[in-house]
Write an enzyme that holds these catalytic residues in place. Structure first.
Site, short mmCIF file in Angstrom:
data_model
loop_
_atom_site.label_atom_id
_atom_site.label_comp_id
_atom_site.label_asym_id
_atom_site.label_seq_id
_atom_site.Cartn_x
_atom_site.Cartn_y
_atom_site.Cartn_z
N LYS A 59 26.15 -9.87 -40.97
CA LYS A 59 25.08 -10.46 -40.16
C LYS A 59 23.98 -10.94 -41.08
O LYS A 59 23.41 -10.15 -41.83
CB LYS A 59 24.54 -9.41 -39.19
CG LYS A 59 23.42 -9.94 -38.31
CD LYS A 59 22.74 -8.82 -37.52
CE LYS A 59 21.54 -9.37 -36.75
NZ LYS A 59 20.72 -8.30 -36.16
N TYR B 229 19.67 -8.51 -45.15
CA TYR B 229 18.36 -9.13 -44.96
C TYR B 229 17.55 -9.06 -46.25
O TYR B 229 16.87 -8.05 -46.52
CB TYR B 229 17.59 -8.39 -43.86
CG TYR B 229 18.06 -8.68 -42.45
CD1 TYR B 229 19.10 -9.57 -42.18
CD2 TYR B 229 17.44 -8.06 -41.36
CE1 TYR B 229 19.51 -9.82 -40.88
CE2 TYR B 229 17.84 -8.31 -40.06
CZ TYR B 229 18.88 -9.19 -39.82
OH TYR B 229 19.27 -9.44 -38.53
#
Lengths: 305, 305, 305, 305, 305
Positions: free
Chosen positions: A204, A171
């Protein structure tokens, strides 16, 4: 458990891993309604740490109970359940063998200002709780990014030596990144690529926007990389993930209405994503609604919707 | 020692723990006048470190002697005695086997400005002193919170592997938290939840006020979470602690008059708290008064007052 | 060596320690002219590190030689000799078995501005040099105090596991402390208390003044704690040191004239101090004068002067 | 494999190394079309980490696939292939035994501002992946340079003890260095020298310019060190690398047109360089063009062009 | 090798050391033309790290070759050769057994601004290269001084346990020290004393000036310490080094003309120094001139010049 050709193919990408790690990847890939298809849907519950219990669970109070999430993941026929230490400790025995577990080993909380996370569990914890993988968040771009990368390097090495798989939440945020840049297509592809370079088995990232952060802009234009649709952007992210040799799943983001979620899932599928990791959009709804939503998501990945 | 059904139920919540840790939790839950009831009252004496000896013990000079507190906890029929390294070293042999001990392994002092604590004892110290648990303070919100969480993660893993229980004092402060926010209901519930997520067996927080720190406010309003009475707030904190699957005890705070203390204890009981951890309000009174107060507290938890 | 009742009593306070540590405490308590009395006088020579060789030894040049101090401590019939690594390495073999040694394992120097010390020796060094104890300085109040406490925690644990005793020099300074506060009675009592809580067997503090640092002032007034005379203040420090369950010795401070020193020693004795640790006032005088002074100090502790 | 006299000579320079390390150096020196000549050409692919996937691979999309680079290095008859953890994990099994591998164990990325790199792989990773060497970047002059040197010191010691070779990328930047100073001849020679002093077996620096950073300027003038041509500067760098007792290879730098590259290679050869390490100029071209370019480079080092 | 009485005497000062360390000290003290006399001359070559290769070796280009220095030290009949990791790795095998080696385990470079050094080699490196000692630089007074002291403490403990000797370069700088203060007599004596306290067997300091840094000034005046001549100042430094119980050698400093060097050496000898450590003044001259200079230096220490 007899593996499908598709799963065997995926396992072949992880050619340097030990049989223990491949077996754990296989457990995740063969689990639930998408088992064997090479697609996967994971239930992540780290919202309590990130946003606090009321913001996470008050919309659906049964979700205060750690057992609720295990049961939801099992009943929905998902591929794995990912959560933090205390949540897994509170149910790992009751649900032992029912669903693969991913222990999220670092965590942030919204009381803290730093763009960093605390390491809150260990590889040893994952082993004693019977997990198939550890999960770790990095914040590429933040001032602490190199320190976070060194943490996951060390934990990933230990996990792989113990036959566990490694899931990296990548992220981007902080440092010189703009707010739009955090989900920019070039930055998201870069984030996925770095997770792959760090040795992640499963990556992810967030579904990227069409925004391009400055440095790479002229390359995207010169090479005419298609970022016009979400599906095209997903395709680019998969390419950046070793040309599809790594499993990439996309997060669902903030809670939203059903049609929007399903449209996004279709684009993920069309772009070649391996699947989704959906938290708030499921456990914050009443259980029946969540099961219905997950049923539709799974059907999309099955090509039935 | 034959366990009661209630204690067996409580132990069942700690499903991932080894028999050694469960046995130590059982020792605490079966000890003293509340033994077997699932309720507990703990005597904590870390005030000497936090505020210095005169402010802690001059009001009741016999309390300068470490043996005084062991004896008080035993004579009052409490569940456990929690203190720092030197205090336990000075009495652990004399009182061996008389009351479960909790070794507070980090400590702050009022000469220091930093919102942090020093690690002042180890799991190995807890083992050699015959303790049942280690105790650790985190300051969620402070600049050092992530470092503190990483310290307890490491010590908790070691403690659990050695069959000890883990008690976490979760006291929000520092960073962007307002002074009122430190005991706000949303922040207190969040603090208890994080302690549970970090793997605490027993959680200690302060009784929360009805104040709500900004970020979570709209959730509390939208979900109509009752924070109007202390009992209602305690209920919410228990919910945030894995829906009651974790033992939560509440501190007594600054010394105050008896009626106020007992009213607060009744609200804790009514809200479903597992018990209290009361320091200054006991050892700063003459021994007979302290014993009388603790008798009344215990009776409240027994439902007799 | 047959222990006296008084020494047996003192050893009984250290009830959690292993026989090895008790034997080393006994060696110190049974050594020299005060042997068996429960009183002790220690020669510390860390001035060379703290202030440099010329300021330390030029007033009495034979003291440049490390052997000088061993011999002085032996000839004066002292209880122990405390010094830093190089000083002990240079004489430990020659004087093996003649006097208990305390290895000072951290050191400051006056070229440095930081209110901190460097760790300059290890527990392993203490063992190979045949020492009975390690010595460690903490600076309560300084910005580095928590780090220093964590260092001594770790070294003390190791020392105790090896059968050594632990001596803590607790010298408040830095942070928000005023210059007067460094020797204030409340701060000194707090410093001694923290050393005890950190697990020290022997505590070294400075003789306190009647000054009271603000926070604790109202407690001293309300509880009418007598701080009017040095003897009364020493009594209070002993009380703060587990009500006398820990050995506390007081430093002599800067070099001064003989009468002043002896008056101070008498007050220490009257207040119940366990003894003195006197450096500059001895080794900076000609040997014969130093022996004479130490003879008078010892007589005071023997109750003969 | 029978070693040539030239390779035996080179190995003799590494007189303190164990047979395992010498064997790995020999593997690199005997590999490919330059095998046995004492010259080498290495393919490095760490651009994905440094600049992101699109800037690195979009100009030649097959290069997104990790296998592409292994195959390119094999087919071009190069001496070794150097890359980061994930890239090697994805192909080390398929290409096992086909080409010596160098695991780049630290990495930077362009989202970060710090002139530092994260350690992203270990010596243990290099061993399990069958690598012949580890590669490590230092940034002499940067604020983190000492920390980076301490990292490579530790990893190099471990690598040498395990029979691996050590390649150091020595890239001055940061601190008080001017931009021109980063590739100045004096700074480059210093950078190569420090890599040699740190124990590198193979040193990688950039081809230096004729610029001289201030401090050393008068020495260059007084000693009349020839820095007028690239070949002369290379000669000086080799001299600074233990008078030629260490293998030094030069990077190709940013992508440029073919003639410029080949001219530079000729100057490197004429100056006595051991070879080149060429990344972007090869994998960013279509495969056939890259093979053609590498063929010409190799011919230059063979003295055929 | 039969030791002389003088060497036996010197070894007796190191009374706490193991036979292995004493044997290595003996090797240095019995080596070369000063062997057995208690005097020693060491060749140090760490200038390449400190100032870069051109500034170090361009004045005498054969010195670029690591073998040059080993041979120079052997041929000049010196006591030991001290250098950094790469330099020793490049010749330790060729010259094995010909001259005692001192591995300099930390290093600074002139591209860095920090008054610190990087640890660039280990005790294990010293052992595998057949060294007799490790060498370590501390910068008393600098902001990093305590950290450097903690590094040498740890490495010295390990070295002594492995039978190696420890040489400390004690060079005050940084912090509140004035430029003149770096070589002031009080600061130099303090620096030598601290090296001794840290457990050094051999201490290296710079020849001090008559300047006195403020704090100690009144002591020097009151005690009438003679600092009027270099010989007197050397005497004072020897006194500060445990009254002569530690070997102290003095550096030659920047390159200068021959007469000046020899005058300084005579003053060192007259003040009782154990010897010299001379780098730039030897290897920057043509080999024959260097050998001639070293011959004269040795004769001075032999009392023949």
């Amino acid at each position: 458990m007899k593996l499908t050709q598709r799963v065997k193919k995926i396992l072949s990408w992880y050619e340097s891993d030990c049989p223990g790690t491949k077996a754990n990847l296989a457990r995740i890939l063969m689990q639930g309604r998408l088992g064997g298809s090479g697609k996967l849907v994971i239930l992540p519950v780290d919202q309590g740490f990130e946003h606090g219990p009321a913001r996470s669970f008050a919309p659906n109070p049964p979700a205060y109970d750690p057992h609720y999430h295990f049961q939801l993941a099992v009943d929905a026929g998902l591929s794995a359940y990912a959560s933090v230490l205390g949540m897994l400790e509170a149910g790992a025995d009751t649900f032992a063998g029912q669903i693969p577990l991913i222990l999220k080993v670092n965590s942030a909380n919204s009381l803290q200002g730093a763009k960093d996370q605390a390491v809150t569990a260990s590889v040893q914890d994952a082993l004693r709780l019977g997990c198939s993988a550890i999960g770790f968040t990095i914040y590429p771009g933040s001032d602490d990014a190199y320190a976070m990368m060194e943490e996951i390097r060390e934990m990933a090495e230990e996990a792989k030596a113990c036959g566990l798989a490694v899931v990296v939440w990548s992220y981007p945020r902080g440092g010189k990144l703009s707010k739009d840049g955090e989900t920019a297509i070039d930055v998201t592809a870069y984030a996925a690529h770095m997770a792959a370079l760090l040795g992640a088995h499963i990556i992810k990232v967030k579904p990227p926007t069409a925004f391009i952060e400055h440095e790479a802009k002229k390359v995207y234009e010169k090479q005419k990389i298609d970022v016009g649709t979400l599906a095209a952007r997903i395709l680019h992210v998969m390419q950046a993930s070793f040309n599809g040799r790594r499993i990439v799943v996309f997060s669902g983001g903030a809670a939203k209405e059903t049609a929007g979620i399903l449209d996004e899932i279709r684009a993920l599928r069309d772009g070649g994503a391996n699947g989704s990791i959906i938290g708030r959009n499921t456990f914050q709804r009443p259980r029946e609604e969540a099961l219905k939503l997950l049923d539709e998501v799974i059907k999309i990945y099955q090509g039935k919707a």
